[in-house]
Design a protein around this motif. Structure first.
Motif, PDB file in Angstrom:
ATOM      1  N   LEU A 181       0.832  -1.207   0.000  1.00  0.00           N
ATOM      2  CA  LEU A 181       0.000   0.000   0.000  1.00  0.00           C
ATOM      3  C   LEU A 181       0.865   1.254   0.000  1.00  0.00           C
ATOM      4  O   LEU A 181       0.594   2.218  -0.742  1.00  0.00           O
ATOM      5  N   VAL A 182       1.914   1.277   0.804  1.00  0.00           N
ATOM      6  CA  VAL A 182       2.807   2.434   0.836  1.00  0.00           C
ATOM      7  C   VAL A 182       3.489   2.610  -0.519  1.00  0.00           C
ATOM      8  O   VAL A 182       3.633   3.734  -1.019  1.00  0.00           O
ATOM      9  N   ALA A 183       3.887   1.507  -1.148  1.00  0.00           N
ATOM     10  CA  ALA A 183       4.508   1.587  -2.472  1.00  0.00           C
ATOM     11  C   ALA A 183       3.549   2.125  -3.514  1.00  0.00           C
ATOM     12  O   ALA A 183       3.963   2.712  -4.516  1.00  0.00           O
ATOM     13  N   LEU A 184       2.247   1.937  -3.292  1.00  0.00           N
ATOM     14  CA  LEU A 184       1.226   2.407  -4.223  1.00  0.00           C
ATOM     15  C   LEU A 184       0.849   3.867  -3.975  1.00  0.00           C
ATOM     16  O   LEU A 184       0.480   4.593  -4.901  1.00  0.00           O
ATOM     17  N   GLY A 185       0.945   4.296  -2.709  1.00  0.00           N
ATOM     18  CA  GLY A 185       0.375   5.570  -2.302  1.00  0.00           C
ATOM     19  C   GLY A 185       0.976   6.800  -2.941  1.00  0.00           C
ATOM     20  O   GLY A 185       0.330   7.851  -2.992  1.00  0.00           O
ATOM     21  N   ASP A 186       2.185   6.705  -3.425  1.00  0.00           N
ATOM     22  CA  ASP A 186       2.859   7.856  -4.033  1.00  0.00           C
ATOM     23  C   ASP A 186       2.833   7.792  -5.553  1.00  0.00           C
ATOM     24  O   ASP A 186       3.463   8.606  -6.225  1.00  0.00           O
ATOM     25  N   MET A 187       2.106   6.825  -6.123  1.00  0.00           N
ATOM     26  CA  MET A 187       2.153   6.609  -7.555  1.00  0.00           C
ATOM     27  C   MET A 187       1.522   7.733  -8.377  1.00  0.00           C
ATOM     28  O   MET A 187       2.091   8.178  -9.372  1.00  0.00           O
ATOM     29  N   PRO A 188       0.322   8.252  -8.018  1.00  0.00           N
ATOM     30  CA  PRO A 188      -0.279   9.301  -8.852  1.00  0.00           C
ATOM     31  C   PRO A 188       0.629  10.526  -8.931  1.00  0.00           C
ATOM     32  O   PRO A 188       1.272  10.906  -7.951  1.00  0.00           O
ATOM     33  N   PRO A 189       0.700  11.187 -10.086  1.00  0.00           N
ATOM     34  CA  PRO A 189       1.543  12.369 -10.212  1.00  0.00           C
ATOM     35  C   PRO A 189       1.020  13.510  -9.355  1.00  0.00           C
ATOM     36  O   PRO A 189      -0.181  13.556  -9.042  1.00  0.00           O
ATOM     37  N   PRO A 190       1.876  14.435  -8.948  1.00  0.00           N
ATOM     38  CA  PRO A 190       1.408  15.594  -8.188  1.00  0.00           C
ATOM     39  C   PRO A 190       0.291  16.319  -8.931  1.00  0.00           C
ATOM     40  O   PRO A 190       0.282  16.395 -10.162  1.00  0.00           O
ATOM     41  N   ALA A 191      -0.640  16.878  -8.172  1.00  0.00           N
ATOM     42  CA  ALA A 191      -1.798  17.534  -8.779  1.00  0.00           C
ATOM     43  C   ALA A 191      -1.386  18.675  -9.711  1.00  0.00           C
ATOM     44  O   ALA A 191      -2.017  18.907 -10.748  1.00  0.00           O
ATOM     45  N   MET A 192      -0.336  19.404  -9.353  1.00  0.00           N
ATOM     46  CA  MET A 192       0.078  20.553 -10.169  1.00  0.00           C
ATOM     47  C   MET A 192       0.653  20.133 -11.513  1.00  0.00           C
ATOM     48  O   MET A 192       0.762  20.952 -12.428  1.00  0.00           O
ATOM     49  N   LEU A 193       1.033  18.856 -11.654  1.00  0.00           N
ATOM     50  CA  LEU A 193       1.623  18.427 -12.919  1.00  0.00           C
ATOM     51  C   LEU A 193       0.627  18.533 -14.068  1.00  0.00           C
ATOM     52  O   LEU A 193       1.013  18.731 -15.222  1.00  0.00           O
ATOM     53  N   ALA A 194      -0.658  18.446 -13.772  1.00  0.00           N
ATOM     54  CA  ALA A 194      -1.671  18.627 -14.813  1.00  0.00           C
ATOM     55  C   ALA A 194      -1.680  20.050 -15.349  1.00  0.00           C
ATOM     56  O   ALA A 194      -2.081  20.294 -16.495  1.00  0.00           O
ATOM     57  N   ARG A 195      -1.232  21.003 -14.541  1.00  0.00           N
ATOM     58  CA  ARG A 195      -1.212  22.397 -14.950  1.00  0.00           C
ATOM     59  C   ARG A 195      -0.047  22.724 -15.877  1.00  0.00           C
ATOM     60  O   ARG A 195      -0.062  23.746 -16.566  1.00  0.00           O
ATOM     61  N   PHE A 196       0.972  21.857 -15.876  1.00  0.00           N
ATOM     62  CA  PHE A 196       2.169  22.140 -16.663  1.00  0.00           C
ATOM     63  C   PHE A 196       1.819  22.206 -18.153  1.00  0.00           C
ATOM     64  O   PHE A 196       1.234  21.256 -18.685  1.00  0.00           O
ATOM     65  N   PRO A 197       2.210  23.266 -18.857  1.00  0.00           N
ATOM     66  CA  PRO A 197       1.978  23.329 -20.293  1.00  0.00           C
ATOM     67  C   PRO A 197       3.044  22.581 -21.089  1.00  0.00           C
ATOM     68  O   PRO A 197       2.878  22.326 -22.288  1.00  0.00           O
ATOM     69  N   GLU A 198       4.132  22.223 -20.435  1.00  0.00           N
ATOM     70  CA  GLU A 198       5.238  21.511 -21.094  1.00  0.00           C
ATOM     71  C   GLU A 198       5.972  20.685 -20.049  1.00  0.00           C
ATOM     72  O   GLU A 198       5.874  20.964 -18.840  1.00  0.00           O
ATOM     73  N   PRO A 199       6.697  19.652 -20.462  1.00  0.00           N
ATOM     74  CA  PRO A 199       7.411  18.822 -19.483  1.00  0.00           C
ATOM     75  C   PRO A 199       8.463  19.616 -18.723  1.00  0.00           C
ATOM     76  O   PRO A 199       9.142  20.481 -19.286  1.00  0.00           O
ATOM     77  N   ALA A 200       8.575  19.338 -17.443  1.00  0.00           N
ATOM     78  CA  ALA A 200       9.591  19.953 -16.590  1.00  0.00           C
ATOM     79  C   ALA A 200       9.762  19.065 -15.365  1.00  0.00           C
ATOM     80  O   ALA A 200       8.825  18.343 -14.979  1.00  0.00           O
ATOM     81  N   PRO A 201      10.926  19.109 -14.733  1.00  0.00           N
ATOM     82  CA  PRO A 201      11.157  18.230 -13.571  1.00  0.00           C
ATOM     83  C   PRO A 201      10.286  18.604 -12.373  1.00  0.00           C
ATOM     84  O   PRO A 201       9.884  19.761 -12.199  1.00  0.00           O
ATOM     85  N   ILE A 202      10.013  17.603 -11.555  1.00  0.00           N
ATOM     86  CA  ILE A 202       9.391  17.771 -10.255  1.00  0.00           C
ATOM     87  C   ILE A 202      10.142  16.877  -9.277  1.00  0.00           C
ATOM     88  O   ILE A 202      10.862  15.959  -9.685  1.00  0.00           O
ATOM     89  N   SER A 203       9.987  17.145  -7.980  1.00  0.00           N
ATOM     90  CA  SER A 203      10.661  16.314  -6.984  1.00  0.00           C
ATOM     91  C   SER A 203       9.893  16.362  -5.677  1.00  0.00           C
ATOM     92  O   SER A 203       9.613  17.446  -5.153  1.00  0.00           O
ATOM     93  N   SER A 204       9.518  15.188  -5.157  1.00  0.00           N
ATOM     94  CA  SER A 204       8.877  15.127  -3.850  1.00  0.00           C
ATOM     95  C   SER A 204       9.895  15.473  -2.766  1.00  0.00           C
ATOM     96  O   SER A 204      11.039  15.016  -2.803  1.00  0.00           O
ATOM     97  N   ILE A 205       9.464  16.281  -1.800  1.00  0.00           N
ATOM     98  CA  ILE A 205      10.351  16.700  -0.715  1.00  0.00           C
ATOM     99  C   ILE A 205       9.999  15.964   0.574  1.00  0.00           C
ATOM    100  O   ILE A 205      10.854  15.347   1.203  1.00  0.00           O
ATOM    101  N   THR A 206       8.744  16.062   0.971  1.00  0.00           N
ATOM    102  CA  THR A 206       8.277  15.349   2.153  1.00  0.00           C
ATOM    103  C   THR A 206       6.934  14.702   1.844  1.00  0.00           C
ATOM    104  O   THR A 206       6.201  15.132   0.955  1.00  0.00           O
ATOM    105  N   TRP A 207       6.614  13.671   2.618  1.00  0.00           N
ATOM    106  CA  TRP A 207       5.347  12.952   2.460  1.00  0.00           C
ATOM    107  C   TRP A 207       4.905  12.478   3.826  1.00  0.00           C
ATOM    108  O   TRP A 207       5.686  11.855   4.556  1.00  0.00           O
ATOM    109  N   MET A 208       3.683  12.809   4.197  1.00  0.00           N
ATOM    110  CA  MET A 208       3.097  12.349   5.448  1.00  0.00           C
ATOM    111  C   MET A 208       1.897  11.491   5.114  1.00  0.00           C
ATOM    112  O   MET A 208       1.056  11.881   4.302  1.00  0.00           O
ATOM    113  N   LEU A 209       1.821  10.311   5.700  1.00  0.00           N
ATOM    114  CA  LEU A 209       0.761   9.359   5.398  1.00  0.00           C
ATOM    115  C   LEU A 209       0.159   8.845   6.698  1.00  0.00           C
ATOM    116  O   LEU A 209       0.882   8.382   7.579  1.00  0.00           O
TER     117      LEU A 209
END
Length: 262
Positions: A181-209
């Protein structure tokens, strides 16, 4: 590809509080191991030194540096109280720290409360939803998951939406239980990635579950995951997350801080 179950089975004990594992390229996310897998492997290390700790209640994860595939985890019990146990895990790659996790386990106690105030949204079943990503697109690790877009917009679509719902399951039918379940929980892309008009890097910093309900030990099932951005500015985004099972029962909630390079 190395399945999640086989990868977990390849973890080696390197001491009473240390484990190591070699993660193959197909589990990478850019130049680092996929974050959800890193957290899952850290949880596996915690469970090895505290197998009787009780149900996992909460996890705090800091993604500190890249992991190139070779991982060593060092776990320690910080405190074992009457009902709650705190376990810390540091993950190292190439001799440098890559991830730091704090896991809180807590035995069940009698309570007058048994309720939840965030029911699952009404969406189409996964069989009727389109794939989240076109075939052979996205980071290497996504090939280990079946993901369907239930609502909102896909990644890098220039959408006005910063909220999406995704059905996700492991392609490995044997990937069940808490670590999966933990391995699955981070699978969906960040919500803001849908707003991107072009590809660009992203990086998770912290995650609380927060784990609300222990997943059942049966064949890997669909999970409905909602991710919505609260704020995005100065190159960082804060987002909330929620997970339900296919029957609409809540499984987990979370929060995440994400770096945006656009």
């Amino acid at each position: 590809m190395l399945s999640f179950t086989d990868l977990l089975g390849s973890v080696r004990a390197a001491g009473d509080e240390t484990t190591s594992v070699d993660v193959p390229e197909d589990w990478m996310q850019g130049r680092t191991v996929y974050g959800g897998l890193s957290a899952a492997l850290a949880l596996d290390a915690a469970l090895r030194i505290a197998p009787d700790a009780g149900p996992l209640r909460s996890a705090l994860v800091s993604f500190i540096g890249p992991a190139d595939g070779g991982f060593e985890f060092q776990a320690s019990v910080l405190r074992a109280g009457r009902s709650v146990r705190h376990v810390a895990v540091d993950g190292f790659s190439g001799g440098k720290i890559a991830i730091r996790c704090a896991f809180v386990f807590g035995a069940a106690r009698p309570s007058i409360f048994d309720e939840h105030h965030a029911p699952a949204p009404a969406v189409r079943p996964p069989e009727e939803c389109p794939p989240l990503l076109p075939r052979d697109q996205g980071p290497s690790f996504v090939r280990h998951y079946d993901a369907r877009l239930a609502a909102g917009a896909g990644p890098v679509s220039g959408s006005e939406a910063s909220d999406h719902l995704v059905w996700v399951r492991h392609r490995d039918a044997a990937a069940t239980g808490l670590v999966a379940l933990v391995a699955l929980g981070d699978m969906p892309p960040p919500a803001m990635l849908a707003r991107f008009p072009e590809p660009a890097p992203i990086s998770s910093i912290t995650w609380m579950l927060n784990i609300l309900r222990a997943p059942e030990e049966r064949e890997a099932e669909w999970r409905l995951m909602r991710t919505w951005a609260e704020d995005a500015r100065e190159g960082y985004s804060s987002q909330d997350m929620a997970v339900w099972d296919k029957d609409g029962r809540p499984i987990a909630t979370g929060r995440q801080s994400v770096a945006l390079f656009l």
